[in-house]
Design an enzyme around this catalytic site. Structure first.
Site, mmCIF file in Angstrom:
data_model
loop_
_atom_site.group_PDB
_atom_site.id
_atom_site.type_symbol
_atom_site.label_atom_id
_atom_site.label_comp_id
_atom_site.label_asym_id
_atom_site.label_seq_id
_atom_site.Cartn_x
_atom_site.Cartn_y
_atom_site.Cartn_z
ATOM 1 C CG ASP A 39 -8.728 -1.203 4.643
ATOM 2 O OD1 ASP A 39 -7.803 -0.802 5.380
ATOM 3 O OD2 ASP A 39 -8.719 -2.331 4.102
ATOM 4 C CD GLU A 52 -2.046 0.996 3.126
ATOM 5 O OE1 GLU A 52 -3.230 0.679 3.273
ATOM 6 O OE2 GLU A 52 -1.246 1.137 4.066
#
Length: 413
Positions: free
Chosen positions: A299, A104
């Site tokens: 998230d 990420e």
């Protein structure tokens, strides 16, 4: 009589011209930046901040997050950077809160470097990711990247996080275009070719579900049948439909599926998203997740950023995206920007409203028709300070990407 006919004739011509111009104007107003190549600086257009001030702020943020840090002192509270150069040819983005390197962060870092024309830092990050995170070609996981590594490059287990591959491939395609480096295009194509050639043998599946065209949470036997709403990146996937000639039709359908998932997984009253969901948009509790992933939490804050980005780049689902953002951003306003975690119906508030949320929601505000509400969110982003200290990594990267989107510096190459 002849003069009357001439007048009617010219009036008809003018009417045709007017209709054509009006049609052209409508097309221009609904055309995304990918087609028009017009990117808006909302800090200037909405708040009246000068371009010079915006440029200076972005430069300061680059120095804040990307001045190379001392990798022996990751957790020092007075550090602001997340970027570290362990040797002369590589670099990594470090999650100082969790003490690891994640796909990420690496892929976000590469995208930021691309947008700010930093080819050396981009190449350093990509070299580290290829060397340590990428699975070998003889592995069932070939094409994928281990989502979590130690600072010395040692992998944590065997798994990926599917948004990492999406950002890696997109950043590489655009880097190839911007800096004329065909090797980056080949790397991007290899990711997509490998990640879309799995058949479930050895427990590894394709990055995208073949039936629903939705990205998997993790392409393993136990996690390839659900997803993460924040992994829905329709703008990136639609770009692949132009760049990956082998699967152009599949990627266009996948972009539409991502837009649909972002519609159906948003709560009809609050607009809130769950962290994980089924392919039908229902909140899903991950069996191996250490918290309740049916809630709006970590998230899910990125969903607003993904919607705002798709809204201004392609503009293919504007009406629905405007409605979702109106609900979501009205909800946070009514909460007084106090909390950052909720049940998706808005109950049981916990946690703080973070810098990352201020950023992602400001990108989502691009989609608003309510200009007063839009101004509120863009102004809040301009005024928020860049995160530092132990939790600077995730909030900082989402915040930094958001600043690029809202300032018009995030562009398609």
């Amino acid at each position: 009589m002849r003069r009357i006919i001439q007048c009617i004739y010219f009036a008809a011509i003018l009417a045709v011209i007017f209709v054509s111009c009006s049609k052209k104007q409508v097309e221009q107003e609904t055309e995304g930046a990918y087609y028009s190549d017009e990117y808006h600086n909302y800090f200037t257009e909405v708040l009246g901040v000068s371009q010079k001030e915006v440029d200076e702020r972005i430069s300061q943020l680059w120095d804040h997050f990307f001045t190379p840090g001392d990798f022996r002192k990751f957790a020092d509270a007075d550090q602001t950077t997340v970027y570290y150069e362990p040797n002369d040819s590589m670099a990594f983005i470090y999650d100082v809160g969790s003490n690891d390197v994640r796909t990420e962060g690496m892929s976000y870092g590469m995208m930021i470097c691309l947008q700010l024309d930093k080819p050396q830092q981009f190449d350093r990050l990509w070299r580290w990711a290829k060397t340590y995170m990428r699975y070998p070609s003889d592995s069932p996981w070939s094409g994928y990247f281990c989502w979590q590594c130690h600072a010395d490059g040692k992998k944590f287990g065997k798994s990926n996080a599917s948004d990492g591959e999406i950002y890696f491939a997109t950043a590489l395609y655009m880097a190839a275009n911007r800096w004329n480096k065909p090797s980056y295009r080949a790397d991007a194509q290899e990711i997509l070719d490998s990640c879309m050639s799995k058949d479930g043998k050895h427990g590894v599946w394709n990055l995208y579900d073949e039936e629903t065209k939705v990205v998997t949470f993790v392409p393993t036997d136990d996690a390839h049948l659900y997803t993460d709403p924040s992994y829905q990146l329709p703008a990136f996937v639609q770009l692949w439909s132009d760049w990956d000639s082998k699967r152009c039709h599949f990627w266009k359908e996948a972009a539409d599926s991502a837009r649909n998932l972002l519609r159906i997984s948003s709560h009809p009253t609050t607009g809130l998203y769950p962290d994980y969901s089924t392919y039908k948009g229902k909140p899903f509790k991950g069996p191996f997740c250490g918290y309740d992933s049916r809630r709006f939490q970590y998230d899910a804050i990125r969903c607003a950023m993904n919607i705002g980005m798709d809204y201004y780049i392609f503009g293919e689902d504007r009406e629905a995206q405007s409605e979702i953002m109106q609900r979501l951003l009205t909800f946070f306003k009514n909460d007084g920007f106090k909390h950052g975690q909720f049940e998706i119906d808005g109950s049981d508030p916990t946690g703080d409203y973070t810098e990352g949320m201020a950023g992602a929601n400001a990108v989502g505000a691009i989609a608003l028709k309510d200009k007063d509400l839009q101004r509120l969110y863009i102004e809040r982003l301009w005024n928020v300070k860049a995160p530092s200290g132990q939790w600077r990594y995730y909030n900082g990267m989402v915040y930094m990407l958001s600043m690029l989107h809202v300032s018009g510096k995030f562009r398609i190459y």
